[in-house]
Design a protein around this motif. Structure first.
Motif, PDB file in Angstrom:
ATOM      1  N   SER A  48       0.844  -1.208   0.000  1.00  0.00           N
ATOM      2  CA  SER A  48       0.000   0.000   0.000  1.00  0.00           C
ATOM      3  C   SER A  48       0.879   1.258   0.000  1.00  0.00           C
ATOM      4  O   SER A  48       0.545   2.262  -0.631  1.00  0.00           O
ATOM      5  CB  SER A  48      -0.965  -0.004   1.189  1.00  0.00           C
ATOM      6  N   VAL A  49       2.018   1.190   0.680  1.00  0.00           N
ATOM      7  CA  VAL A  49       2.945   2.338   0.675  1.00  0.00           C
ATOM      8  C   VAL A  49       3.575   2.480  -0.705  1.00  0.00           C
ATOM      9  O   VAL A  49       3.669   3.586  -1.250  1.00  0.00           O
ATOM     10  CB  VAL A  49       4.042   2.161   1.755  1.00  0.00           C
ATOM     11  N   VAL A  50       3.987   1.352  -1.275  1.00  0.00           N
ATOM     12  CA  VAL A  50       4.613   1.396  -2.610  1.00  0.00           C
ATOM     13  C   VAL A  50       3.620   1.949  -3.634  1.00  0.00           C
ATOM     14  O   VAL A  50       4.000   2.721  -4.528  1.00  0.00           O
ATOM     15  CB  VAL A  50       5.114  -0.013  -3.013  1.00  0.00           C
ATOM     16  N   MET A  51       2.350   1.581  -3.499  1.00  0.00           N
ATOM     17  CA  MET A  51       1.331   2.104  -4.432  1.00  0.00           C
ATOM     18  C   MET A  51       1.240   3.624  -4.327  1.00  0.00           C
ATOM     19  O   MET A  51       1.089   4.319  -5.339  1.00  0.00           O
ATOM     20  CB  MET A  51      -0.039   1.473  -4.144  1.00  0.00           C
ATOM     21  N   ASP A  52       1.328   4.132  -3.125  1.00  0.00           N
ATOM     22  CA  ASP A  52       1.288   5.594  -2.954  1.00  0.00           C
ATOM     23  C   ASP A  52       2.503   6.263  -3.594  1.00  0.00           C
ATOM     24  O   ASP A  52       2.392   7.316  -4.218  1.00  0.00           O
ATOM     25  CB  ASP A  52       1.216   5.954  -1.459  1.00  0.00           C
ATOM     26  N   PHE A  53       3.662   5.636  -3.426  1.00  0.00           N
ATOM     27  CA  PHE A  53       4.860   6.150  -4.092  1.00  0.00           C
ATOM     28  C   PHE A  53       4.643   6.162  -5.615  1.00  0.00           C
ATOM     29  O   PHE A  53       4.967   7.128  -6.299  1.00  0.00           O
ATOM     30  CB  PHE A  53       6.075   5.255  -3.782  1.00  0.00           C
ATOM     31  N   MET A  54       4.089   5.060  -6.132  1.00  0.00           N
ATOM     32  CA  MET A  54       3.910   4.942  -7.583  1.00  0.00           C
ATOM     33  C   MET A  54       2.936   5.984  -8.115  1.00  0.00           C
ATOM     34  O   MET A  54       3.169   6.577  -9.170  1.00  0.00           O
ATOM     35  CB  MET A  54       3.441   3.529  -7.944  1.00  0.00           C
ATOM     36  N   MET A  55       1.854   6.197  -7.385  1.00  0.00           N
ATOM     37  CA  MET A  55       0.887   7.207  -7.830  1.00  0.00           C
ATOM     38  C   MET A  55       1.548   8.581  -7.884  1.00  0.00           C
ATOM     39  O   MET A  55       1.348   9.355  -8.820  1.00  0.00           O
ATOM     40  CB  MET A  55      -0.324   7.236  -6.894  1.00  0.00           C
ATOM     41  N   TYR A  56       2.357   8.854  -6.866  1.00  0.00           N
ATOM     42  CA  TYR A  56       3.042  10.146  -6.815  1.00  0.00           C
ATOM     43  C   TYR A  56       3.999  10.291  -8.008  1.00  0.00           C
ATOM     44  O   TYR A  56       3.997  11.298  -8.719  1.00  0.00           O
ATOM     45  CB  TYR A  56       3.817  10.277  -5.498  1.00  0.00           C
ATOM     46  N   PHE A  57       4.800   9.237  -8.250  1.00  0.00           N
ATOM     47  CA  PHE A  57       5.815   9.353  -9.300  1.00  0.00           C
ATOM     48  C   PHE A  57       5.239   9.148 -10.701  1.00  0.00           C
ATOM     49  O   PHE A  57       5.864   9.564 -11.684  1.00  0.00           O
ATOM     50  CB  PHE A  57       6.988   8.423  -9.002  1.00  0.00           C
ATOM     51  N   ASN A  58       4.065   8.528 -10.816  1.00  0.00           N
ATOM     52  CA  ASN A  58       3.391   8.497 -12.129  1.00  0.00           C
ATOM     53  C   ASN A  58       3.094   9.923 -12.577  1.00  0.00           C
ATOM     54  O   ASN A  58       3.280  10.277 -13.750  1.00  0.00           O
ATOM     55  CB  ASN A  58       2.087   7.703 -12.047  1.00  0.00           C
ATOM     56  N   ALA A  59       2.620  10.728 -11.648  1.00  0.00           N
ATOM     57  CA  ALA A  59       2.303  12.121 -11.985  1.00  0.00           C
ATOM     58  C   ALA A  59       3.575  12.890 -12.341  1.00  0.00           C
ATOM     59  O   ALA A  59       3.595  13.699 -13.283  1.00  0.00           O
ATOM     60  CB  ALA A  59       1.589  12.785 -10.800  1.00  0.00           C
ATOM     61  N   ILE A  60       4.661  12.607 -11.606  1.00  0.00           N
ATOM     62  CA  ILE A  60       5.945  13.255 -11.898  1.00  0.00           C
ATOM     63  C   ILE A  60       6.413  12.860 -13.302  1.00  0.00           C
ATOM     64  O   ILE A  60       6.914  13.687 -14.072  1.00  0.00           O
ATOM     65  CB  ILE A  60       7.004  12.835 -10.846  1.00  0.00           C
TER      66      ILE A  60
END
Lengths: 262, 59
Positions: A48-60
């Motif tokens: 769940s933490v990794v998913m949050d990282f991914m969502m953040y960096f997808n936008a980046i």
């Protein structure tokens, strides 16, 4: 974070996510606030933490592909391997390792160093009297704390090491804290010595995958100690330090100290 | 003692720096040891990269 391309306003978020990731087993740091005893629950929590990282960096990634800047995120977002865009998982892995590995490790090392200096006033006095020993303090702190506790590796060929047979395909647990207290390498390894020479620790790993940020970490610590040691007169523990509950990347959770400055 | 200025070499993999003037006591290389006098089989003490993969740099 600025080098990576994360704006200053998002730094607290990166720190929180990093602590939730590496402190997953610690109820004071993980997302649930509970002690996790079930392995599956632990994996879900990490994911769940990794998913949050991914969502953040997808936008980046989208932003940097549209408007590249002079930052690491733009290099990752537009990076190519053999002429093809870098894979999503590879790109996310680069973002996450750059976002997580570069701050918790260094803060753990400086906290551990202050703890060690408080417990070893002779070493504190030595480095205070001779600032040329700050380099030694930094290397010894990295050895002493070894904030990255292990990595797993897979043997690519049969080998024998210190009388132990290793078969191709075997998994190897590389315990860096153990290696950094190897009595056959370090004299008096359980003592904290700011003038330890040589100090060939393996806290940054060894080989082609040696820590990318090792020089930045050393520079950050140098800046801190040069400023702090010139102003601090004494330091001692003012309570019992605590450690994170973790087995991958971790260090002290709290180091209560009493100090005098001028 | 050679009159030639001391030079600095850097590992391409990890950034380890070998400064001829300082040497590297951890590697049994005394201060003043010239790069040319280090055996060809020597490897970077930090990451194991061969000596041939170092670049001379200006600091």
């Amino acid at each position: 974070m600025e080098v990576l391309g994360v704006p200053e306003s998002d730094e607290p978020r990166m720190l929180k996510l990093t602590q939730e990731l590496f402190g997953n087993a610690d109820p004071d740091l993980n997302r649930s606030g509970k002690t996790i005893t079930d392995a599956g629950e632990g994996v879900d929590s990490i994911q769940s933490v990794v998913m949050d990282f991914m969502m953040y960096f997808n936008a980046i990634t989208e932003d940097r592909r549209a408007k590249p800047r002079d930052d690491l995120a733009s290099l990752i977002a537009n990076g190519k391997i053999n002429g093809e865009p870098m894979g999503h998982l590879e790109a996310m892995s680069y973002y996450i390792i750059a976002a997580t590995a570069g701050h918790d490790t260094t803060s753990s090392t400086t906290a551990g160093a202050l703890w060690a200096l408080a417990e070893n006033p002779d070493q504190f006095a030595k480095v205070k009297a001779d600032p040329s020993l700050i380099s030694g303090l930094i290397e010894e702190s990295i050895r002493w704390v070894t904030p990255v506790k292990h990595f797993m590796r897979t043997a690519t060929a049969d080998a024998e090491l210190a009388g132990k047979k290793i078969a191709k395909g075997d998994w190897l647990f590389l315990s860096y804290p153990s290696g950094n207290r190897d009595e056959t390498v370090f004299e008096d390894p359980f003592s904290f010595k700011v003038d330890r020479t040589p100090n060939k620790h393996i806290a940054f790993g060894y080989g082609a995958h040696i820590c990318l940020g090792q020089h930045l970490a050393r520079m950050e610590m140098r800046v801190l100690w040069e400023e702090l040691l010139s102003r601090i007169d004494s330091v001692e523990l003012d309570g019992t330090p605590t450690r994170m509950t973790a087995n991958f990347v971790c260090g002290p959770k709290s180091v209560p100290i009493r100090f005098k400055m001028h | 003692m050679s009159a030639e200025p001391f030079k600095v070499w850097q590992c391409r993999t990890c950034g380890y720096i070998y400064d001829e003037e300082q040497g590297d006591l951890g590697e049994d290389l005394a201060p003043g040891t010239r790069w040319a006098d280090i055996p060809a089989g020597w490897i970077c003490p930090a990451c194991g990269t061969p000596k041939s993969d170092f670049d001379m740099i200006e600091l």
